[in-house]
Scaffold this motif. Structure first.
Motif, short mmCIF file in Angstrom:
data_model
loop_
_atom_site.label_atom_id
_atom_site.label_comp_id
_atom_site.label_asym_id
_atom_site.label_seq_id
_atom_site.Cartn_x
_atom_site.Cartn_y
_atom_site.Cartn_z
N HIS A 283 -7.51 6.03 -6.25
CA HIS A 283 -7.13 4.67 -5.86
C HIS A 283 -7.06 3.79 -7.10
O HIS A 283 -7.98 3.75 -7.90
N PRO B 224 0.83 -1.21 0.00
CA PRO B 224 0.00 0.00 0.00
C PRO B 224 0.86 1.27 0.00
O PRO B 224 1.81 1.39 0.78
N PHE C 270 -5.37 3.53 6.53
CA PHE C 270 -4.34 3.17 5.55
C PHE C 270 -3.30 2.25 6.18
O PHE C 270 -2.90 1.25 5.59
N LEU D 187 0.74 5.61 -0.38
CA LEU D 187 -0.14 6.79 -0.29
C LEU D 187 0.62 8.06 -0.65
O LEU D 187 1.55 8.46 0.06
N ASP E 221 -15.09 2.78 -0.46
CA ASP E 221 -13.73 2.27 -0.61
C ASP E 221 -13.23 1.95 0.80
O ASP E 221 -13.59 2.64 1.75
N CYS F 59 -3.98 11.34 -2.09
CA CYS F 59 -4.98 12.31 -1.65
C CYS F 59 -4.43 13.72 -1.85
O CYS F 59 -3.25 14.00 -1.61
N LEU G 33 -10.56 2.55 2.22
CA LEU G 33 -9.87 3.67 2.85
C LEU G 33 -10.82 4.52 3.68
O LEU G 33 -10.42 5.13 4.67
N TYR H 203 -17.22 11.16 -0.85
CA TYR H 203 -16.46 9.92 -1.01
C TYR H 203 -17.33 8.73 -1.35
O TYR H 203 -18.48 8.65 -0.98
N TYR I 53 -2.10 1.57 -5.06
CA TYR I 53 -1.75 2.99 -5.03
C TYR I 53 -2.94 3.89 -4.64
O TYR I 53 -4.02 3.80 -5.23
N TYR I 54 -2.69 4.74 -3.65
CA TYR I 54 -3.67 5.74 -3.23
C TYR I 54 -3.01 7.13 -3.32
O TYR I 54 -1.80 7.26 -3.14
N VAL J 181 -9.34 12.16 -3.79
CA VAL J 181 -8.65 10.92 -3.47
C VAL J 181 -8.69 10.01 -4.70
O VAL J 181 -9.72 9.90 -5.36
#
Lengths: 197, 258
Positions: free
Chosen positions: A168, A72, A193, A74, A126, A175, A128, A123, A172-173, A166
């Protein structure tokens, strides 16, 4: 947990370190490809200018490393923008993890640039966001934005422009806001996360 | 929608918060880190810390305070007071500050704004402007205001609107506008001046000086076109509590972070 923060001379990694401390975690700030590849979680914060940041990443060979990670990952603020295909900031080719260009805000004159302050996330479903309840206010500071795209999992509106707050895709994320400066909401997102993804 | 920001300002001397009326008769309003945490919990959107003694020997005290604040709060904060050069800025940002504010130093050497914006990014450069009414600067029906430095003691001969524009064009990321006429008096912000500055620059303007009641915040956000409003003693001494203020402003259609 082994947390790595990408070191690339752009931005205040200290605030991210402080936020991790408040959650009870330590992290290594490193530009060593091996260390990054072996971390359990990688954070890619950033405040600064795209072309300078990309030049540093290329010089260290990190442009390749960062796009081939499996854990993961971010990206934060400039970090997220660098994960996109290109940036209108000095016409820079960026990492291309998200196949979408970063654009400069073009807004009616009464809307100040940078977009600075607290704004809400719309949002989607997800993992997250599993720890969030109701409205999510986050702290933004940016003059460039990522348009809505397939990877968008949260959006935000400023001056009539709706943009990706955000992203995704796979591990891979990214923000656009600063979770490390976004009060309880930001801490919750970082916690999810680190602990749930 | 982007929220208007409420910013408590903590004047710090030797690690403790103080606030006077018209910048004299300082009163101790408590421990800075403790106050910062309390404000963060009660919904402050951002904090500002001004090192008001700013003597060389106390600078390291201030830096360790900044470090301690960064360890404890999860909202953005600005620090200012006595910043002389890039090394000072780097030290404060490294200690965990999100933004720095410069005032006298920027007036003395405007090029400093360009340099700081280039090295650290505009987003962390706040240009603080202390304004005082000066009829010699009147322009037709518009009231003239002069830029003051050194804690409001020294006139500079600069017009506030022109100086704000210059700071903006040199790369400042925000303007913190304090009316010395209104500061500590609690009779309301300098609404007209704030509006003129806000319309003259393309960056956010923080209004400061004069908050006494909740209606004053409403005025400066609507008529004054401020992006944020800063106050000190009314918050420190609980004359206005932030949660209550935010509810009041929301009821009057001002977007607030909840």
């Amino acid at each position: 947990m082994n947390i790595a923060i990408v070191k690339y001379n752009a931005g205040n990694t200290r605030s991210v370190l402080c936020a991790l401390h408040r959650l009870g975690y330590e992290a290594e700030v490193t530009d060593d490809p091996g260390q990054l590849a072996n971390a359990d979680k990688v954070l890619f914060p950033g405040v600064g200018e795209a072309s300078t940041a990309m030049a540093y990443l290329r010089e260290k060979g990190l442009d390749i490393v960062l796009t081939t990670l499996k854990q993961p990952f971010l990206g934060i603020c400039l970090g997220m923008q660098l994960m996109c295909a290109s940036s209108e900031e000095h016409d820079t080719q960026t990492l291309g993890i998200f196949p979408i260009p970063t654009r400069k805000f073009s807004l009616p004159p009464e809307f100040k640039i940078p977009h600075m302050g607290w704004n809400t996330l719309q949002y989607q479903d997800d993992r997250l966001f599993s720890g969030l309840k109701g409205e999510a206010w986050c702290y933004f500071v940016h003059s460039y934005y990522v348009p809505l795209c397939e990877a968008t999992i949260a959006s935000t509106e400023y001056g009539g422009q709706v943009f990706s707050s955000v992203l995704h895709k796979d591990n891979y994320y990214g923000c656009q806001f600063h979770p490390e400066k976004s009060g309880d909401v930001g801490e919750q997102l970082l916690k999810t996360f680190l602990e749930e993804l | 929608m982007l929220a208007k920001r409420i910013i408590p300002c903590l004047d710090v001397r030797d690690g403790r918060t103080v606030k006077g009326v018209n910048f004299v008769n300082l009163r101790d309003a408590g421990d800075a880190v403790e106050l910062a945490q309390a404000y963060s919990r009660y919904g402050a959107d951002e904090l500002t810390f001004l090192d008001i003694t700013a003597t060389v020997e106390n600078r390291s005290t201030f830096r360790s305070l900044v470090r301690s604040i960064a360890d404890h709060i999860s909202i953005p904060f600005t620090v200012g007071g006595g910043i002389r050069n890039e090394a000072d800025v780097a030290a404060l940002l490294d200690s965990g500050a999100d933004k720095i504010s410069i005032n006298s130093q920027a007036v003395a050497r405007p090029q400093a704004i360009d340099e700081l914006a280039l090295h650290f990014g505009s987003q962390c450069v706040v240009c603080a402007i202390d304004a005082r009414r000066n009829p010699a600067f009147d322009n037709g029906a518009e009231e003239g205001w002069e830029v003051y430095v050194h804690g409001g003691r020294t006139g500079t001969g600069l017009d506030v609107i022109s100086w704000a524009k210059e700071a903006y064009s040199r790369g400042a990321g925000e303007i913190l506008l304090t009316s010395m006429e209104h500061d500590g008096v609690k009779g309301g912000f300098a609404v007209d001046l704030t509006r003129r500055v806000s319309e003259a620059v393309g960056i956010p303007v923080i209004a400061s000086g004069g908050a006494g009641k909740m209606e004053h915040f409403y005025e400066v956000f609507t008529k004054g076109k401020a992006d944020a409003a800063l106050a000190a003693s009314i918050f420190h001494f609980h004359e206005i509590d932030i949660p209550e203020l935010k509810i009041f402003l929301e009821q009057h259609d001002i977007t607030m972070r909840r």
